[in-house]
Scaffold this motif. Structure first.
Motif, PDB file in Angstrom:
ATOM      1  N   ALA A  30      32.893   4.241 -33.494  1.00 48.52           N
ATOM      2  CA  ALA A  30      33.277   3.240 -32.488  1.00 48.52           C
ATOM      3  C   ALA A  30      32.775   3.665 -31.112  1.00 48.52           C
TER       4      ALA A  30
ATOM      5  N   LEU B 261      39.193  -0.161 -31.127  1.00 50.75           N
ATOM      6  CA  LEU B 261      38.453  -0.464 -32.357  1.00 50.75           C
ATOM      7  C   LEU B 261      38.946   0.404 -33.513  1.00 50.75           C
TER       8      LEU B 261
ATOM      9  N   PRO C 132      28.849  -3.198 -37.529  1.00 51.70           N
ATOM     10  CA  PRO C 132      30.047  -4.029 -37.761  1.00 51.70           C
ATOM     11  C   PRO C 132      30.091  -4.592 -39.176  1.00 51.70           C
ATOM     12  N   TRP C 133      28.926  -4.956 -39.700  1.00 54.98           N
ATOM     13  CA  TRP C 133      28.861  -5.483 -41.062  1.00 54.98           C
ATOM     14  C   TRP C 133      29.216  -4.390 -42.081  1.00 54.98           C
TER      15      TRP C 133
ATOM     16  N   VAL D 104      31.125  -1.792 -41.593  1.00 58.39           N
ATOM     17  CA  VAL D 104      32.572  -1.561 -41.494  1.00 58.39           C
ATOM     18  C   VAL D 104      33.321  -2.639 -42.283  1.00 58.39           C
ATOM     19  N   TRP D 105      32.875  -3.892 -42.143  1.00 56.65           N
ATOM     20  CA  TRP D 105      33.480  -4.991 -42.915  1.00 56.65           C
ATOM     21  C   TRP D 105      33.337  -4.719 -44.419  1.00 56.65           C
TER      22      TRP D 105
END
Lengths: 131, 127
Positions: free
Chosen positions: A79, A116, B39-40, B42-43
């Motif tokens: 993060a 986050l 981010p993808w 992590v998803w």
């Protein structure tokens, strides 16, 4: 080391700690931690490709307390490095260089990385609780 | 400065070998790729958490997920190699040690990327 001793600029220990240097040091430190931590991602993918037994071992490791601590540290490093990386990209475009902006953005990144990490782990613990 | 350049250089507008900014540019390019992919990923990990082996296997095997994971592992190890290279350049001042470490980091990053890619492809094609 050069043969003739030449004057050097003062090193870290001489300065008062401030957000500018901390955010820079943390970017490097989290980068090194993430490079090492990516071994875990490789291990999970290889386990998933190998079969159910190997995958179960990886799952057990990730759910153990040491796995949880490592993953928690990894999440925060990711993060922080992500947010500070975006900050670096914006700085490459020439934005955010005034001292006040620089300090504010540094704190924004630190706060954002904690938010986050908390968000991701709320999801993790919600799913662990449900499972 | 233009006085120091030949008329031909001025006409072509070329500097040196044009390689000076290469490390910088690749580091930024992989950074942009990772800013989009992380981010993808992590998803994907959060999605896989509540799945059993067969479910996680099927999730990674979906073509879109497999392709994006391949892109991610290439970008992540490339970016890691470039970053660790700078760290080693900054802190290791012995020529021999530095060369050995740089090669070692390159080998390890390649192995990491190759192993991950093999795993993803094996999952995607069904064991």
């Amino acid at each position: 080391m050069p043969a003739t001793a030449r004057p050097l600029s003062p090193h870290l220990s001489i300065y008062r700690w401030q957000i500018q240097m901390v955010s820079s040091i943390l970017h490097r430190a989290t980068g090194i931690a993430l490079a090492a931590g990516t071994i875990l991602l490789v291990a999970v993918l290889l386990a998933l490709a190998s079969g159910p037994e190997a995958f179960a071992k990886m799952q057990a490791f990730c759910a153990s307390w040491i796995g949880t601590v490592l993953l928690l540290g990894w999440t925060w490093s990711l993060a922080y490095h992500l947010l500070n990386g975006i900050r670096h990209l914006l700085q490459d475009l020439g934005w955010g260089y005034l001292p006040a902006q620089f300090v504010r953005n540094g704190w924004l990144v630190v706060a954002g990385s904690i938010v986050l990490t908390a968000l991701v782990w709320t999801c993790v613990f919600a799913q662990r609780g449900a499972a | 400065m233009s006085d120091l350049r030949t008329p031909l250089k001025n006409a072509l507008g070329l500097g040196s070998a044009k390689q000076g900014a290469h490390h910088f540019l690749v580091q930024r390019t992989t950074a942009v790729a990772l800013a989009l992919l992380v981010p993808w990923v992590v998803w994907l990990v959060l999605e896989a958490l509540h799945l059993d082996y067969a479910g996680a296997h099927a999730l990674v095997a979906q073509p879109l997920n497999a392709v994006l994971l391949l892109a991610f592992v290439v970008a992540v190890f490339w970016h890691a190699q470039l970053g660790l290279q700078v760290v080693i350049e900054d802190y290791v001042h012995t020529k021999g040690t530095q060369v050995v470490l740089q090669i070692l980091v390159k080998f390890l990053c390649f192995l990491g990327a190759a192993a991950s890619a093999l795993a993803v492809i094996r999952i995607a094609l069904g064991r």
